[in-house]
Structure formats: structure tokens, C-alpha cells
Write a protein that holds these residues in place. Structure first.
Motif, PDB file in Angstrom:
ATOM      1  N   SER A 210      79.062  51.778   9.093  1.00 28.33           N
ATOM      2  CA  SER A 210      77.723  51.576   9.221  1.00 28.33           C
ATOM      3  C   SER A 210      77.038  50.739  10.212  1.00 28.33           C
ATOM      4  CB  SER A 210      77.390  50.923   7.952  1.00 28.33           C
ATOM      5  OG  SER A 210      76.084  49.900   8.051  1.00 28.33           O
ATOM      6  N   ALA A 211      76.112  51.295  10.833  1.00 29.86           N
ATOM      7  CA  ALA A 211      75.556  50.248  11.928  1.00 29.86           C
ATOM      8  C   ALA A 211      75.358  48.680  11.551  1.00 29.86           C
ATOM      9  CB  ALA A 211      74.357  50.907  12.526  1.00 29.86           C
ATOM     10  N   GLU A 212      74.840  48.620  10.357  1.00 26.49           N
ATOM     11  CA  GLU A 212      74.566  47.160  10.012  1.00 26.49           C
ATOM     12  C   GLU A 212      75.768  46.440   9.230  1.00 26.49           C
ATOM     13  OE1 GLU A 212      72.378  49.818   9.094  1.00 26.49           O
ATOM     14  OE2 GLU A 212      70.672  49.231  10.229  1.00 26.49           O
ATOM     15  N   PHE A 213      76.620  47.284   8.671  1.00 26.05           N
ATOM     16  CA  PHE A 213      77.492  46.740   7.911  1.00 26.05           C
ATOM     17  C   PHE A 213      78.970  46.947   8.270  1.00 26.05           C
ATOM     18  CE2 PHE A 213      73.602  47.287   5.513  1.00 26.05           C
ATOM     19  CZ  PHE A 213      73.466  46.101   5.129  1.00 26.05           C
ATOM     20  N   GLY A 214      79.158  47.682   9.292  1.00 23.56           N
ATOM     21  CA  GLY A 214      80.697  47.955   9.738  1.00 23.56           C
ATOM     22  C   GLY A 214      81.322  48.926   9.230  1.00 23.56           C
ATOM     23  N   GLU A 215      82.791  48.837   9.186  1.00 27.12           N
ATOM     24  CA  GLU A 215      83.610  49.457   8.509  1.00 27.12           C
ATOM     25  C   GLU A 215      83.442  49.578   6.970  1.00 27.12           C
ATOM     26  OE1 GLU A 215      86.536  51.801   9.501  1.00 27.12           O
ATOM     27  OE2 GLU A 215      85.039  52.435  10.834  1.00 27.12           O
TER      28      GLU A 215
ATOM     29  N   GLU B 217      64.100  63.451   4.548  1.00 27.91           N
ATOM     30  CA  GLU B 217      64.389  64.336   3.473  1.00 27.91           C
ATOM     31  C   GLU B 217      65.588  65.108   3.783  1.00 27.91           C
ATOM     32  OE1 GLU B 217      61.206  63.874   5.007  1.00 27.91           O
ATOM     33  OE2 GLU B 217      59.765  63.978   3.189  1.00 27.91           O
ATOM     34  N   ASP B 218      66.113  64.907   5.030  1.00 29.91           N
ATOM     35  CA  ASP B 218      67.572  65.398   5.362  1.00 29.91           C
ATOM     36  C   ASP B 218      68.744  64.294   4.819  1.00 29.91           C
ATOM     37  OD1 ASP B 218      66.206  67.628   6.348  1.00 29.91           O
ATOM     38  OD2 ASP B 218      66.292  66.643   8.389  1.00 29.91           O
ATOM     39  N   GLU B 219      68.397  63.178   4.069  1.00 36.58           N
ATOM     40  CA  GLU B 219      69.219  62.428   3.916  1.00 36.58           C
ATOM     41  C   GLU B 219      69.541  62.398   2.246  1.00 36.58           C
ATOM     42  OE1 GLU B 219      71.263  60.425   5.822  1.00 36.58           O
ATOM     43  OE2 GLU B 219      69.917  60.675   7.587  1.00 36.58           O
ATOM     44  N   ALA B 220      70.673  63.216   2.048  1.00 37.37           N
ATOM     45  CA  ALA B 220      70.825  63.299   0.442  1.00 37.37           C
ATOM     46  C   ALA B 220      71.921  62.461   0.017  1.00 37.37           C
ATOM     47  CB  ALA B 220      71.333  64.914   0.574  1.00 37.37           C
TER      48      ALA B 220
ATOM     49  N   PRO C  19      75.095  56.523  10.511  1.00 34.27           N
ATOM     50  CA  PRO C  19      75.534  55.111  10.390  1.00 34.27           C
ATOM     51  C   PRO C  19      74.321  54.110  10.517  1.00 34.27           C
ATOM     52  CG  PRO C  19      76.888  56.422  11.930  1.00 34.27           C
ATOM     53  CD  PRO C  19      75.672  57.347  11.534  1.00 34.27           C
ATOM     54  N   ALA C  20      73.305  54.616  11.264  1.00 36.50           N
ATOM     55  CA  ALA C  20      72.221  53.416  11.550  1.00 36.50           C
ATOM     56  C   ALA C  20      71.317  53.468  10.364  1.00 36.50           C
ATOM     57  CB  ALA C  20      71.581  53.915  12.710  1.00 36.50           C
ATOM     58  N   LEU C  21      71.219  54.281   9.282  1.00 35.25           N
ATOM     59  CA  LEU C  21      70.475  54.432   8.292  1.00 35.25           C
ATOM     60  C   LEU C  21      70.855  53.697   6.810  1.00 35.25           C
ATOM     61  CD1 LEU C  21      67.527  55.258   7.165  1.00 35.25           C
ATOM     62  CD2 LEU C  21      68.747  57.467   6.417  1.00 35.25           C
ATOM     63  N   ALA C  22      70.244  52.509   6.437  1.00 33.82           N
ATOM     64  CA  ALA C  22      70.790  51.852   5.294  1.00 33.82           C
ATOM     65  C   ALA C  22      69.471  51.372   4.518  1.00 33.82           C
ATOM     66  CB  ALA C  22      71.739  50.939   5.500  1.00 33.82           C
ATOM     67  N   PHE C  23      69.511  51.230   3.262  1.00 31.34           N
ATOM     68  CA  PHE C  23      68.346  50.444   2.747  1.00 31.34           C
ATOM     69  C   PHE C  23      68.915  49.521   1.831  1.00 31.34           C
ATOM     70  CE2 PHE C  23      66.658  54.901   3.118  1.00 31.34           C
ATOM     71  CZ  PHE C  23      65.456  54.750   3.651  1.00 31.34           C
ATOM     72  N   LEU C  24      67.963  48.239   1.726  1.00 25.63           N
ATOM     73  CA  LEU C  24      68.604  47.288   0.949  1.00 25.63           C
ATOM     74  C   LEU C  24      67.541  47.260  -0.199  1.00 25.63           C
ATOM     75  CD1 LEU C  24      70.188  44.528   0.870  1.00 25.63           C
ATOM     76  CD2 LEU C  24      67.931  43.295   1.962  1.00 25.63           C
ATOM     77  N   THR C  25      68.318  47.188  -1.365  1.00 27.50           N
ATOM     78  CA  THR C  25      67.462  47.607  -2.795  1.00 27.50           C
ATOM     79  C   THR C  25      67.795  46.440  -3.927  1.00 27.50           C
ATOM     80  OG1 THR C  25      69.283  48.551  -3.871  1.00 27.50           O
ATOM     81  CG2 THR C  25      67.741  49.884  -2.442  1.00 27.50           C
ATOM     82  N   VAL C  26      67.240  46.444  -4.631  1.00 27.33           N
ATOM     83  CA  VAL C  26      67.238  45.370  -5.864  1.00 27.33           C
ATOM     84  C   VAL C  26      66.865  46.112  -7.288  1.00 27.33           C
ATOM     85  CG1 VAL C  26      65.033  44.503  -5.214  1.00 27.33           C
ATOM     86  CG2 VAL C  26      66.465  43.154  -6.473  1.00 27.33           C
ATOM     87  N   PRO C  27      67.781  45.860  -8.111  1.00 25.42           N
ATOM     88  CA  PRO C  27      67.412  46.434  -9.227  1.00 25.42           C
ATOM     89  C   PRO C  27      66.071  45.909  -9.934  1.00 25.42           C
ATOM     90  CG  PRO C  27      69.609  45.621  -9.350  1.00 25.42           C
ATOM     91  CD  PRO C  27      69.131  45.152  -7.976  1.00 25.42           C
ATOM     92  N   VAL C  28      65.308  46.814 -10.215  1.00 29.07           N
ATOM     93  CA  VAL C  28      63.881  46.207 -10.673  1.00 29.07           C
ATOM     94  C   VAL C  28      63.891  45.056 -11.806  1.00 29.07           C
ATOM     95  CG1 VAL C  28      62.805  48.446 -10.044  1.00 29.07           C
ATOM     96  CG2 VAL C  28      63.666  48.128 -12.266  1.00 29.07           C
ATOM     97  N   GLU C  29      64.900  45.195 -12.775  1.00 32.92           N
ATOM     98  CA  GLU C  29      64.762  44.115 -13.856  1.00 32.92           C
ATOM     99  C   GLU C  29      65.126  42.995 -13.344  1.00 32.92           C
ATOM    100  OE1 GLU C  29      66.850  46.741 -13.372  1.00 32.92           O
ATOM    101  OE2 GLU C  29      68.902  46.394 -13.757  1.00 32.92           O
ATOM    102  N   VAL C  30      65.685  42.664 -12.088  1.00 34.52           N
ATOM    103  CA  VAL C  30      65.759  41.382 -11.588  1.00 34.52           C
ATOM    104  C   VAL C  30      64.626  40.769 -11.216  1.00 34.52           C
ATOM    105  CG1 VAL C  30      67.028  39.992  -9.513  1.00 34.52           C
ATOM    106  CG2 VAL C  30      68.199  42.174 -10.541  1.00 34.52           C
TER     107      VAL C  30
END
Lengths: 153, 82
Positions: free
Chosen positions: A5-10, A29-32, A54-65
Motif C-alpha cells: 500500500s502506498a500509505e501503509f507499506g507492506e 467503479e473499477d475498484e471492487a 496501491p495508492a488507493l485506500a479509504f479511512l473509515t469509521v464504524p457509524v455506531e462509534v
């Protein structure tokens, strides 16, 4: 299995951590296929790293948090593609995994309007764009425990 | 912004090819019928917002993210309340 991962390494991950979004995500749309990374340093946040980019990542948070009373409003049939056969309003965090995408910046925000909904058994997901929901796509990133308006008095 | 008052059954025309008809109204919502050529995308604004938000979110991460986010999490998320 490993990926870079570009952001998080190996990254070492198990096939159980792979989530498939059959229709991709709006604008991607091409990222499944994404790998769910649970990193102790950023708990309870979750990273979704694209398997092919490798350069595509999303940071997410569980909504209930952010909102323990969060209500997921799916329209008829929207969640059936994930293999979900239950209620039209599955409980976020209990029936389905419901992750809101975080946008970092001076004031980090969270898209509570269109969360990523993942069926834990099938590991299929979709980004559910809710209609008529009282949520913002730029909700401030702040945990539910922080009392509102605490700073003004 | 141009404001036009319309009743159910009435419509407005935009250019030669687009018609927006008010079909139904209630205190909480309006049902619109849209007639437009297939080449013109018609999107709910929530969809456009989601597209923009996804792009922005993906672009907001960097190799520094992990460190920045872990300090964010340690401080109980976001900046102290406004």
C-alpha cells in the motif's frame, strides 16, 4: 497473503479480510476488492485498502462509534445484492458492518449519508446512498461520547 | 436562482429538450417527472456529493496518514469542540 500500500507499506492479510464491492464505489467503479485493515494504532477506525491499486485506500469509521442510534435506511432490494435477506433497516454494527468514509483535513469529516455497508457473512459490500436520511456527507469526525456544545460553557 | 411557482401537473422547460414536471406534492416532499435526452445525466444530488466526497477522501490520505490518524484517535478524534 501480502500486498503493498502506498500509505501503509507492506501488508499481510488473510483472505477473510477481503471485501468485494461488486459495483465498485461511486467515482471508483473499477475498484471492487478491498482489504479491511484493522490497525491497533488507529482503533476503532478501519482502513480499506484497494487490492489492485496501491495508492488507493479509504479511512473509515464504524457509524455506531459516531452515532450509537444511527439508522440505516435502505430501499427495497438495495441490500439483497449483498445476500442480506433480513430487515430493510439492518442494525449498523450488529447485522451488517457499516463504515463511514473519513476525509482528512484541518477539520476531518465523515460521510454519514452514504456509508459502506458490508454483509459480514458474504463479505459483499456496497456504498449505500441514502435518500431522505437526516445525515450529512460532511459530519465532523468526533466520537459520540464527546458531549455536544461542551466547549461553549 | 430563478424561482418559479408551480402546481402539481404543471411543468417548466429548460432549453428545447428538458421538461421538469411537478407530479405530486406533500408537506415533506415533491415528486418530479423529468423528460430529458438520454445523453443528459440526471442524478440526485446525494449521488454527486458521494462521488465528490469519495474522490476527496481518497485524496486526503498520504504516507503520513497512519501517524496523523493515530494521534487523532489518541486525542479522542477531531479537533477540540468548536
Amino acid at each position: 497473503v501480502r500486498l503493498t500500500s502506498a500509505e501503509f507499506g507492506e501488508i499481510e492479510y488473510s483472505p477473510d479480510d477481503v471485501v468485494v464491492f461488486p459495483e465498485g464505489l461511486p467515482a471508483f467503479e473499477d475498484e471492487a476488492e478491498f482489504v479491511r485493515l484493522r490497525l491497533a494504532a488507529i482503533e476503532p477506525l478501519v482502513v480499506l485498502q484497494s487490492r489492485r491499486t496501491p495508492a488507493l485506500a479509504f479511512l473509515t469509521v464504524p457509524v455506531e462509534v459516531l452515532d450509537p442510534g444511527y439508522r440505516l435506511r435502505a430501499e427495497a432490494g438495495q441490500l439483497q445484492a449483498l445476500g442480506w435477506g433480513g430487515a430493510a433497516e439492518p442494525a449498523a454494527g450488529r447485522d451488517v458492518l457499516c463504515l463511514a468514509i473519513v476525509t482528512l483535513g484541518a477539520e476531518p469529516t465523515v460521510n454519514l449519508l452514504s456509508p459502506l455497508v458490508i454483509h459480514p457473512a458474504t463479505r459483499l459490500g456496497c456504498q449505500l446512498i441514502q435518500v431522505d436520511a437526516p445525515y450529512s456527507c460532511r459530519h465532523p469526525l468526533r466520537p459520540a461520547a464527546a458531549p455536544e456544545n461542551s466547549s461553549c460553557c | 436562482m430563478l424561482l418559479i411557482r408551480r402546481k402539481p401537473g404543471e411543468s417548466v422547460l429548460i432549453g428545447q429538450e428538458i421538461e421538469i414536471r411537478v407530479l405530486e406534492t406533500s408537506p415533506a416532499r415533491v415528486v418530479l417527472g423529468i423528460v430529458a435526452p438520454r445523453t443528459i445525466p440526471v442524478l440526485r444530488n446525494e449521488v454527486k456529493e458521494t462521488i465528490e466526497q469519495n474522490r476527496e477522501a481518497a485524496g486526503s490520505l498520504s504516507p503520513m496518514t497512519l501517524e496523523a490518524v493515530s494521534s487523532l484517535v489518541r486525542s479522542g478524534f477531531g479537533p477540540p469542540g468548536r
